[in-house]
Design an enzyme around this catalytic site. Sequence first.
Site, PDB file in Angstrom:
ATOM      1  N   HIS A 144      48.326 -15.646  81.912  1.00 44.78           N
ATOM      2  CA  HIS A 144      48.240 -15.748  83.513  1.00 44.78           C
ATOM      3  C   HIS A 144      47.751 -14.596  84.133  1.00 44.78           C
ATOM      4  O   HIS A 144      47.770 -13.480  83.377  1.00 44.78           O
ATOM      5  CB  HIS A 144      49.842 -16.181  83.952  1.00 44.78           C
ATOM      6  CG  HIS A 144      50.543 -14.977  83.863  1.00 44.78           C
ATOM      7  ND1 HIS A 144      51.656 -14.901  84.641  1.00 44.78           N
ATOM      8  CD2 HIS A 144      50.885 -14.027  83.173  1.00 44.78           C
ATOM      9  CE1 HIS A 144      52.509 -13.797  84.409  1.00 44.78           C
ATOM     10  NE2 HIS A 144      51.927 -13.110  83.368  1.00 44.78           N
TER      11      HIS A 144
ATOM     12  N   HIS B 205      53.366 -20.197  91.221  1.00 47.88           N
ATOM     13  CA  HIS B 205      52.788 -19.385  90.246  1.00 47.88           C
ATOM     14  C   HIS B 205      52.624 -20.346  89.016  1.00 47.88           C
ATOM     15  O   HIS B 205      53.449 -21.296  88.860  1.00 47.88           O
ATOM     16  CB  HIS B 205      53.860 -18.458  89.909  1.00 47.88           C
ATOM     17  CG  HIS B 205      53.062 -17.474  88.839  1.00 47.88           C
ATOM     18  ND1 HIS B 205      51.953 -16.541  89.062  1.00 47.88           N
ATOM     19  CD2 HIS B 205      53.123 -17.173  87.620  1.00 47.88           C
ATOM     20  CE1 HIS B 205      51.482 -15.943  88.042  1.00 47.88           C
ATOM     21  NE2 HIS B 205      51.986 -16.212  86.939  1.00 47.88           N
TER      22      HIS B 205
ATOM     23  N   CYS C 137      46.615 -16.486  90.224  1.00 49.95           N
ATOM     24  CA  CYS C 137      47.056 -17.537  89.256  1.00 49.95           C
ATOM     25  C   CYS C 137      46.558 -18.630  88.984  1.00 49.95           C
ATOM     26  O   CYS C 137      46.105 -19.055  87.762  1.00 49.95           O
ATOM     27  CB  CYS C 137      48.748 -17.660  89.411  1.00 49.95           C
ATOM     28  SG  CYS C 137      49.041 -18.498  90.718  1.00 49.95           S
TER      29      CYS C 137
END
Length: 344
Positions: free
Chosen positions: A320, A308, A259
């Site tokens: 993402h 995240h 991420c």
Amino acid sequence: MASHRRPKQPSRARVTVLTTAAAAAVVLSANAANAAPSEKLTKDEVKAKVDKLYEEAEQATEKLDGAKEKQQKLQKEISTIQDNVARGQEDLNKLRDSLGSLATAQYRSGGIDPSVQLFLSSDPDDYLDKASTLDQLSGQQVEALKKIQDKQRELAQERAEATDKLKDLSATRTELAKQKSAVQSKLADAQKLLNTLTAKEKAALDAEQAQAASRASSRVDLGNTGSASGRAASAFAAAQSVIGSPYVYGASGPSSFDCSGLTSWAYAQAGVTIPRTSEAQANAGTRIYSQSDLKVGDLVIFYGDYHHVGLYAGNGQVLHAPHTGAVVRYESIGNMTFEFGVRI
């Protein structure tokens, strides 16, 4: 007359075998009575458990990325210090040679001063502490000795700093191995769960995820980048160019990402350097707490520990790298716990 023979006793070995067998039978019977019936998890239950494991793996991944970044930084710092120490030692040797030349010249002109002779065979720190000897030296010699003393102190500090950083590097490498093991363990557990699904269930799960990604993509207004800054728009465009690339923990492009690897790579393509981990990226710009104030290209931070991150894609969507087994894709911002946005 009736026979009163004593009945033949079973051998000890046979008694032991029979007793063991009987005990085992009792244990098996008890276990069978107490054991809960084995139930196969449903597809949705497997998905929920796997998603949880993926989230835990990503938490460990971000710690892994942080340890990698720290290791690289420490290695550079240690290399710089070692180079400085080497150059400093050369300078110190030159200063000592210079003082030796002064002593030689003094000897030729009438004998070496005892105080200089003392210095040449001992520690100048101890020597200079004896203030009474200073008046026996020439101004040039005093200046040379002070330079040597300063250089020695500088080198001692740099060597101590290098030692501390080497210890830190060792601890960081240990942490690196620990987090890598944690990631691999979580992913292995997730794979075991996925392996309990039938081929039909796996196909259905894949289809559901593909449909969700398609719905998210359809909600993104690909022309809605006018409100983004030039750098944010460029970063977002870079991320769009790698849609479909696989998630790989610890990867930061150009063909696979985790991420924070995706977001740091995307901004790098726009000529902007941001930190490597999601936790550090959370402090890389101005925080935006209202989703309605987000602009395309803003970083979006998720979960309380900031493990995240994605790029805001507009219309309530993010772009993402989700987790292992998935690819870079659009997803609804509401599918994760939103904390805040960050405008670089």
